[in-house]
Enzyme design. Structure first.
Site, PDB file in Angstrom:
ATOM      1  N   SER A 145      31.622  36.393  34.466  1.00 29.69           N
ATOM      2  CA  SER A 145      31.810  34.955  34.306  1.00 29.69           C
ATOM      3  C   SER A 145      30.446  34.303  34.169  1.00 29.69           C
ATOM      4  CB  SER A 145      32.534  34.389  35.538  1.00 29.69           C
ATOM      5  OG  SER A 145      32.421  32.978  35.612  1.00 29.69           O
ATOM      6  N   TYR A 158      33.455  32.702  44.599  1.00 31.69           N
ATOM      7  CA  TYR A 158      33.663  33.171  43.230  1.00 31.69           C
ATOM      8  C   TYR A 158      32.333  33.538  42.583  1.00 31.69           C
ATOM      9  CZ  TYR A 158      35.291  33.310  38.386  1.00 31.69           C
ATOM     10  OH  TYR A 158      35.574  33.710  37.102  1.00 31.69           O
TER      11      TYR A 158
END
Length: 246
Positions: A145, A158
């Site tokens: 990501s 995250y």
């Protein structure tokens, strides 16, 4: 972006395959000729996709699997081997997020995010990598990501998990270069996508700033189709006006 990979005769496992990016990746792999094992904790969605791919003439199977369970991961890979289904391709896609300021997070929430996004892919790599090396062939793709490169608020666990997975992926690539040049390792840094992962948490998100997951799935195919004389350790695919890159 379209990549015409020929994956005929290859067997692929995709985690988080029941929806979103995982579904796009599974479909692209199947369309390229691969036999696909769909893994997810969402049985209904996984079985529905499996049935659809089968009707379309593809070879697909579904395994209900929580990547947080190291023993279940090892058992699933072992069972595939025993069933004459050794994996040629592993795509670690499953991921979750809890959108909260750090001061409001619980230990359970942090543990679930980090275990799903970081330890889960590592468990699968532990089960699959050594087998690929022994056979002298294979490819592991870890979906990363933009959070592995730049952080933002309300995404502490995250970002930490994806940053850790990026580091693990780079290390695995280097070890594959040493252990077996027939084994490829690629990290795919994906920018924002119009998937349930985003839209369920941010229903008012500006979709003009998001990309379709098929674009990222095509990047996975490109990584899998690089000639043996070259390698693609990392690829970045973001919307043109991605707000979180670089």
């Amino acid at each position: 972006m379209t990549c015409h990979a020929d994956l005929s005769g290859r067997r692929a496992l995709v985690t988080g395959a029941a929806r979103g990016l995982g579904t796009s990746i599974a479909r692209r792999l199947a369309q390229a000729g691969a036999s696909v094992c769909l893994c997810d904790v969402r049985r209904e969605g996984g079985e529905k996709l499996c049935a659809a791919l089968t009707v379309e003439g593809h070879d697909a199977r579904f395994i209900e699997l929580d990547v947080c369970d190291a023993e279940a991961v090892a058992a699933a890979v072992q069972e595939l081997e025993q069933d004459g289904w050794p994996l040629d391709i592993l795509v670690n896609n499953a991921a979750i997020d809890v959108t909260k300021p750090i001061e409001h997070l619980t230990a359970d929430e942090v543990g679930r995010v980090v275990t799903t996004n970081l330890l889960g892919p590592m468990y699968l790599c532990l089960a699959v990598y050594r087998r690929m090396v022994a056979r002298g062939d294979g490819h592991i793709v870890n979906i990363l990501s933009t959070a592995s490169n730049r952080t933002w608020t309300e995404a502490g666990p995250y970002a930490a998990s994806k940053t850790g997975l990026r580091a693990f992926t780079h290390t695995l690539f280097q070890e594959a270069q040493r252990d077996c040049l027939g084994v490829g390792v690629t990290g795919v840094i994906a920018g924002g996508m119009e998937t349930p992962f985003i839209m369920e948490r941010f229903p008012d998100a500006d979709t003009s700033k998001l990309q379709h997951p098929d674009i990222v799935a095509d990047a996975v195919l490109c990584a899998l189709s690089v000639p043996a004389t070259s390698s693609m350790p990392e690829v970045v695919v973001v919307p043109r006006n991605e707000p979180s890159w670089p």
